[in-house]
Design a protein around this motif. Structure first.
Motif: not given
Length: 561
Positions: A60-64, A161-178, A501-506
Motif C-alpha cells: 500500500m501507498t501512504g494514502w491507501q 521499506r515499503k509501508l506494507g499492507n494494513f489488513y495484513v499488519d492488523l491481522t498478524r498483530g492480533m493473531t501472532r502477538i495480542l 505520509l511522512l513515512a511514505d515520503s521517506m
C-alpha cells in the motif's frame, strides 16, 4: 520503604529482560520471518484473507494505508455502536441493563475504537456482558493492532521499506502477538483469582442482615487485553483498583509488565528493522532514564505524604488517600507513572489523590507521549523527535539534515511539526473554554490549582489516547462527552495520517552515501541532544499549565496553606 523500592526495582528488571526477546519476536512477525506460531496461525490467516478478499502481497501507498485505517475504524465504530444500542435485546445481559444515552454510547465507541478507552460511565451498571466482551473487547484487540500496525508501517518507511499492507499488519498483530499473549495471561489471572463468568450479579445477605450486590463477569479475558493492548478501560468503575480486576500482588505484577511490554519492545523492534541495535538500546535507555526519574518523583511525593495531614496529626506516614492497601504507596506510584507513560490509562489507585509530584509526573507523560508512548504510535512519536533533532543539529553545524541515509526536507519537517502541534491545540483550547465556564461546563470538584489540573488532565488524556482521569471531575455530561470526543478523534487520526505520509515520503527517497561529514545518530552525544530537544519542545509548550496546576499546588502544600 525498602520493600516498596524492591517491588519497583524487580518490575523494572523484568522489563529490561523481556524487551529484546519480545522486540525480536515482533520484528520477525512483521518482517515475514518464521515464528513459533506459524503452523497454527498460517491456516487461520489465509482463511481470513480469503474471506475478506485481501491479497497479502499487495503493498500500500501512504494514502491507501490511511484510507484502509479510516474505513476499517469507521465500520467497526458503527458496528459496536449498534451492539451497545441494542444490548437489551442481545444475550449475556443477566441484569437486564437498558440503553445508555446516545452521547455516552458515542463517546464510548469513539474512545474504544481509538485505543483511548476513556470512560464516563460505570461498566458494571451500564453495559451488559455482551457489550463489554463482544463489543468493547473486540475493539480492544482491533484498536491495539491498529496502533501496532501504524508503528510498524512508520518504521518500515523510515528504514527505506515499503509501508506494507494494513489488513495484513492488523491481522498478524492480533493473531501472532495480542491474542496468544492475552490467552496465556488471562489463564494466569483466572488462576490467581480474577473471575471469568457470565453469571448474574450476586445478592448477598450480610452479617448485619442487610443486602449487598456483588457485580462480576468475564473479567480475566477483558483485563488482559486491556493491559497488553494499552487500552485501559475497566470492566468495573474502579478499574484495576477493583479486587476482581486486580486482587493481589501477583496479578498486579502481571498487569504492570503487560502494560509496558510492547511499547518498550517496539524500540528494540526498530533496531532489528534498521539493523542498528546500538541505536535502539541508546533510545531505550534514554526513555528508561526519564521514566525512572519520573517514578522517583512520584514515589517520593507519595512516600513523603501530605504535610498538612502529617502536621495536623503529628506523625510521618506516606500519602494513603486513594490507595489500595494491597498495593501501597510504591506500587500505586509506579503504576500511575507507567499507565500514563504507556498511554494505557488503567489505574490501581485514584490519580485525583496523588500528591502534586505524582500529578506532575503523570501530566508530563501525557504531554510528551513518548515515555513509553502508545501502542505502536509511541515509537513513531519518538522518531518524530529524532527527525527534528537531526534537522536542528544539522542547521547548527551547517550540514544537510539526513537520517538513515535519507535527506530530511521541507515536507518531512512540516508533517513532523503538525504531529507535535496538534496535541497542545486540542488540549489547551478546549481546556480554556471549559475553565472559562466553571459552573456550567467544567464540572470541577476541587478549587484552585487542583481544579485546573482536573480539566487539563481530562483533555490531555483524551488527546493522548490514554483514557485515565482525575475522577473528581463531573465528566458524564453532554459537554464532556462531545468535547473530549473531538480531542480523541483529532489526537488519534491527524497524527496517524501525518506519520504515514511522512513515512511514505521517506521510503521513496534515494539513499545518500555516508561521508565523514554525515551526522551519526547512534552516538551517546546525539541521544543526549535528542533528550534535551524532547524536553525543550515537549515540556515548555505545556509549562504554564504545569506551573498553574501541580507546581503551584505543591508550593501551596509546602507553605502549609
Amino acid at each position: 520503604m525498602g520493600q516498596g523500592l524492591l517491588q519497583i526495582g524487580l518490575t523494572l528488571c523484568i522489563v529490561i529482560a523481556i524487551t529484546p526477546v519480545l522486540g525480536r519476536y515482533i520484528a520477525r512477525v512483521f518482517l515475514g520471518e518464521r515464528t513459533i506460531l506459524d503452523r497454527l496461525m498460517n491456516p487461520i490467516e489465509r482463511s481470513v484473507y480469503v474471506i475478506s478478499g485481501v491479497r497479502p502481497k499487495d503493498e500500500m501507498t501512504g494514502w491507501q494505508y490511511i484510507r484502509a485505517i479510516l474505513y476499517t475504524n469507521l465500520f467497526m465504530g458503527i458496528l459496536v455502536y449498534s451492539l451497545i444500542y441494542f444490548q437489551r435485546l442481545l444475550p449475556w445481559n443477566p441484569n437486564g441493563l437498558g440503553v445508555p444515552s446516545w452521547d455516552i454510547i458515542l463517546h464510548t465507541v469513539i474512545s474504544f475504537v481509538t485505543n483511548t478507552d476513556q470512560q464516563h460511565y460505570a461498566g458494571e451498571t451500564t453495559l451488559s456482558y455482551f457489550s463489554q466482551v463482544a463489543a468493547l473487547g473486540f475493539l480492544m484487540f482491533t484498536s491495539a493492532a491498529t496502533g501496532l500496525a501504524v508503528g510498524i508501517a512508520f518504521i518500515r518507511g523510515l528504514t527505506g521499506r515499503k509501508l506494507g499492507n494494513f489488513y495484513v499488519d492488523l491481522t498478524r498483530g492480533m493473531t501472532r502477538i495480542l491474542l496468544p499473549i492475552s490467552v496465556i495471561g488471562a489463564i494466569a489471572l483466572v488462576v490467581l483469582g480474577v473471575p471469568q463468568t457470565i453469571g448474574e450479579t450476586l445478592t448477598i445477605t450480610t452479617l448485619e442482615g442487610g443486602t449487598q450486590y456483588i457485580a462480576r463477569g468475564p473479567v480475566a479475558s477483558f483485563e488482559m487485553i486491556k493491559m497488553l493492548g494499552e487500552n485501559g478501560g475497566g470492566f468495573f468503575a474502579a478499574n484495576s483498583a477493583h479486587p476482581f480486576e486486580n486482587p493481589n500482588g501477583a496479578t498486579n505484577l502481571i498487569e504492570t509488565i503487560a502494560m509496558i511490554a510492547i511499547p518498550a519492545a517496539m524500540i528494540y523492534t526498530y533496531g532489528v528493522f534498521a539493523k542498528n541495535i546500538k541505536q535502539a538500546w541508546l533510545l531505550f535507555w534514554m526513555v528508561f532514564i526519564v521514566f525512572v526519574i519520573l517514578v522517583w518523583v512520584a514515589a517520593g511525593g507519595e512516600l513523603q505524604g501530605n504535610p498538612l495531614v502529617n502536621g495536623a496529626l503529628g506523625i510521618e506516614q506516606p500519602n494513603l488517600e486513594g490507595k489500595e492497601v494491597r498495593f501501597g504507596w510504591a506500587e500505586t506510584a509506579l503504576w500511575a507513572v507507567m499507565t500514563t507513560a504507556t498511554m494505557c490509562g488503567a489505574v490501581n489507585g485514584m490519580h485525583d489523590s496523588l500528591m502534586p509530584q505524582g500529578l506532575f509526573a503523570t501530566l508530563f507523560n501525557l504531554f510528551l507521549q513518548i515515555i513509553w508512548g502508545g501502542q505502536g504510535t509511541g515509537t513513531a512519536y519518538l522518531f518524530i523527535y529524532l527527525i527534528l533533532t537531526v534537522f536542528l543539529t544539522g542547521l547548527m553545524v551547517g550540514r544537510t539534515p539526513e537520517i538513515f541515509g535519507r535527506k530530511i526536507e521541507k515536507r518531512e519537517i512540516v508533517l513532523a511539526s503538525l504531529i507535535l502541534l496538534i496535541h497542545p491545540i486540542v488540549v489547551l483550547i478546549p481546556s480554556a473554554i471549559a475553565l472559562a465556564y466553571p459552573f456550567s461546563l467544567s464540572g470541577i470538584s476541587n478549587p484552585s490549582f487542583h481544579g485546573i489540573s482536573q480539566v487539563v488532565y481530562e483533555y490531555a488524556s483524551a488527546s493522548a489516547n490514554n483514557g485515565s482521569g482525575l475522577e473528581g471531575l463531573t465528566d458524564n455530561s453532554l459537554w464532556w462527552n462531545l468535547s473530549t470526543s473531538v480531542s480523541i478523534l483529532t489526537g488519534r487520526y491527524v497524527p496517524i495520517i501525518a506519520m504515514l505520509l511522512l513515512a511514505d515520503s521517506m521510503s521513496h527517497k534515494q539513499t545518500v552515501p555516508q561521508t565523514p561529514g554525515t551526522l551519526k545518530t547512534d552516538s551517546l552525544l546525539f541521544t543526549t541532544v535528542t533528550a534535551g530537544i524532547v524536553l525543550i519542545l515537549g515540556v515548555l509548550t505545556f509549562f504554564p499549565v504545569l506551573a498553574l496546576g501541580p507546581i503551584a499546588e505543591g508550593f501551596k502544600l509546602a507553605s502549609g496553606s
